[in-house]
Design an enzyme around this catalytic site. Sequence first.
Site, PDB file in Angstrom:
ATOM      1  N   GLN A   1      -1.321  14.521  20.977  1.00  0.00           N
ATOM      2  CA  GLN A   1       0.093  14.189  20.872  1.00  0.00           C
ATOM      3  C   GLN A   1       0.627  13.685  22.210  1.00  0.00           C
ATOM      4  O   GLN A   1       1.351  12.693  22.284  1.00  0.00           O
ATOM      5  CB  GLN A   1       0.883  15.440  20.436  1.00  0.00           C
TER       6      GLN A   1
ATOM      7  N   HIS B   1       0.391   9.977  23.616  1.00  0.00           N
ATOM      8  CA  HIS B   1       1.186   8.890  23.036  1.00  0.00           C
ATOM      9  C   HIS B   1       2.219   8.345  24.010  1.00  0.00           C
ATOM     10  O   HIS B   1       2.460   7.148  24.077  1.00  0.00           O
ATOM     11  CB  HIS B   1       1.949   9.384  21.802  1.00  0.00           C
TER      12      HIS B   1
ATOM     13  N   ASP C   1      -2.900  10.868  11.036  1.00  0.00           N
ATOM     14  CA  ASP C   1      -2.556   9.603  11.700  1.00  0.00           C
ATOM     15  C   ASP C   1      -3.290   8.427  11.081  1.00  0.00           C
ATOM     16  O   ASP C   1      -2.811   7.292  11.134  1.00  0.00           O
ATOM     17  CB  ASP C   1      -2.932   9.649  13.183  1.00  0.00           C
TER      18      ASP C   1
ATOM     19  N   GLU D   1       7.964  17.200  13.816  1.00  0.00           N
ATOM     20  CA  GLU D   1       7.390  16.058  13.101  1.00  0.00           C
ATOM     21  C   GLU D   1       6.052  16.477  12.485  1.00  0.00           C
ATOM     22  O   GLU D   1       5.804  16.251  11.304  1.00  0.00           O
ATOM     23  CB  GLU D   1       7.186  14.915  14.103  1.00  0.00           C
ATOM     24  N   HIS D   2       5.176  17.085  13.309  1.00  0.00           N
ATOM     25  CA  HIS D   2       3.865  17.550  12.847  1.00  0.00           C
ATOM     26  C   HIS D   2       3.758  19.051  13.093  1.00  0.00           C
ATOM     27  O   HIS D   2       4.013  19.506  14.214  1.00  0.00           O
ATOM     28  CB  HIS D   2       2.737  16.888  13.649  1.00  0.00           C
TER      29      HIS D   2
ATOM     30  N   HIS E   1      43.420   2.469 -13.185  1.00  0.00           N
ATOM     31  CA  HIS E   1      42.241   3.157 -13.702  1.00  0.00           C
ATOM     32  C   HIS E   1      42.540   3.711 -15.101  1.00  0.00           C
ATOM     33  O   HIS E   1      41.763   3.536 -16.042  1.00  0.00           O
ATOM     34  CB  HIS E   1      41.826   4.311 -12.775  1.00  0.00           C
TER      35      HIS E   1
END
Lengths: 432, 432
Positions: B259, B262, B361, B327-328, B420
């Site tokens: 991770q 990145h 991934d 996220e993960h 209406h």
Amino acid sequence: MAIWLEQQAADFEAQFKAFLTTKREVSEDVNAVVRDIIKDVQTRGDAALADYTLRFEKVDLNTVGLQVTEAEIDAAVAVTDPKVLDALKLAAERIEKHHARQMPKDDIYEDAIGVGLGSRWTAIEAVGLYVPGGTASYPSSVLMNAVPARVAGVPRMVMVVPAGGGSINPAVLAAARIAGVTEIYRVGGAQAVAALAYGTETIAPVAKIVGPGNAYVAAAKRQVFGTVGIDMIAGPSEVLVIADAENDPDWIAADLLAQAEHDAGAQSIVITDNAEFGRAVEAAVERQLKTLSRSETAAASWRDFGAIILVDDLQASIPLANRIAAEHLELAVADPDALMAKITNAGAIFVGRHTPEVIGDYVGGSNHVLPTARSARFSSGLGVLDFVKRTSILRLGPEQLRALGPAAITLAHSEGLDAHARSVAIRLNQES
Amino acid sequence: MAIWLEQQAADFEAQFKAFLTTKREVSEDVNAVVRDIIKDVQTRGDAALADYTLRFEKVDLNTVGLQVTEAEIDAAVAVTDPKVLDALKLAAERIEKHHARQMPKDDIYEDAIGVGLGSRWTAIEAVGLYVPGGTASYPSSVLMNAVPARVAGVPRMVMVVPAGGGSINPAVLAAARIAGVTEIYRVGGAQAVAALAYGTETIAPVAKIVGPGNAYVAAAKRQVFGTVGIDMIAGPSEVLVIADAENDPDWIAADLLAQAEHDAGAQSIVITDNAEFGRAVEAAVERQLKTLSRSETAAASWRDFGAIILVDDLQASIPLANRIAAEHLELAVADPDALMAKITNAGAIFVGRHTPEVIGDYVGGSNHVLPTARSARFSSGLGVLDFVKRTSILRLGPEQLRALGPAAITLAHSEGLDAHARSVAIRLNQES
């Protein structure tokens, strides 16, 4: 006087393009003011809410309290016309039944090589519902925003509503109770949005904010987006009616005006294959306009943005309707299904002469929060999916990792991500 | 050195809160520059694209052409390592199979009183896919964005990718062909986003734009939102690993570094119930860092945002994980299902010791575009639902209108919307 567009005209395509891109909103730039308000609420919490509420609504929260009490809601229900209460309950029941069918199902499975995969849905833990004050305070919108959240299983539903002049529309409080709202706070504007996003001493923060509001509310929602989720920022409402000559022009005119009375920026469009019918609708609009309580708003909308589009035959209306991508599309024709099959872009379709769009505003069961300004090309109306989120699940054993690992290592190396490759290789007992 | 947080510490809650709200991104304010570029592309079209591409990428589109030709894609496929091609095909097949299960079904029905209701799903008519150039140009991301669009039935899939120094990563072009992308243009940055949103002489406009990009691309996507749809604006990636002491510390360290490599703003977190194990993981991270090709990035991420959280027992990790909303989320514990049942907020969950996040991934089949920065509290990963939209359908006959009309009239009057009310009343042959 609405504009006329005729497919027969040599410059029809150019006229139609210009019509499509007409802006119907002036967006005030209130970003700087809103940024300051949000910061202030983050710093000073309830005290900031009290200050802004005193300044903007002339209401002293230190006297009346920030939270609306159960006793106040009881009192509001007691003063609401029983006929209105019954209609709200009917609407809520129908909305609930329809939206229950939208609840997505978990999908957990094993594939052919034994990899466990899955999509699991869970409700958002807390949702804030903004309700405008004054004349734009619609009990029906409370139902349309809150009932889908309840159906999704959202445990905490927090409503904020400004109490202009000290009072909240009793029918709004009644609708909130019917919809199962769990907390109500007497605060509006950007300060209410900030309180929902960041929390104060009294208001715990939520994870998503929905509901319509003025330029300040819209700007605040955009600014807190990321910290919390938001729904779409809706523009002025619109209706497109595809009508053949067999309709009563007065019915179609009434539908156009029902849209136009919402807002001077609203838009009402008819596509027809019969010029005489088009002129009859136009005459009926002019006639009915005179008797409306909101005739000034409706007249401005019809004058500035209304349109009658004359096509050679009704088939030709399909590509035009898909380009307009209307929030509301009425098919007032003999064979609506034939047209409907080819419509790809529309927020909601009202099928046949006996389905005025207004039924969808209140008691049809479908949601009246729908994509405006051509956004039906890429987005959907509000529903249960807006109040849940999906977690994806992946499960491998040693065997599956041996099967898939080498391809992952290959791709990781090809992308220059060596630590990615190692995270797999180390489990396969190999150098990456 | 990552930070340590210990549940036993008196100020744990305060420390954890501060940790949760740490910003991991500096957002450059490029709005003004981007606004000018978008206006210029709206005005000058292809000529503006050529000018910006010459200035920013040193590529002369008047020589090489805006559109990437089939022959160029053939050549790219030919030079891509066959092992990589095979891995991309395996990934695409698995992504396609998994995402096919996400396709929502139409639901058209009649209720007890004969009202026709329905939800009808249609594919978005054209989607733009932004692919970054240079080192951030990942073929796997092309698959993750384009395959779900193809599964949804999007007929037109337009890829834009800058050709820094004249060339595009061949594996990116190969992935685009495998994924079924229908058009590819050699343009990047805010100018590419503007071209997709508004169209030029060569590029017809799309209805939605997805895919990652730098600050200019993100700002451009925000600015064109409304004209077109956009996906989420993703922040730096993150992983949370809940690990007991039975893991090999080297496996967990490898996952944290996968991770961290990145982006310097990426975040890797371990929660464990064993201090000694935590220290062993930390030591393994330091050891492995030395051998990584992207060790500088990974070291910065681990130093600035890495964390080891020590809890009394693994049950205590659940509320923390739900607040982090990673996220993960890896569950590297003896009984992952017991924990998983209580996790409500996570983009994706990787179950058990043999499911490193990296499989997701590339070749797991689930999507790797997932909600970052705690947005898993209110949003989901990319999927088929991002490439379709729902039209709601309502159909009444005279009988159903008689049944529901009066309640609609009551609510319309109570909201002050007389037009209406009339739109319904006129069809019931009554005064409203």
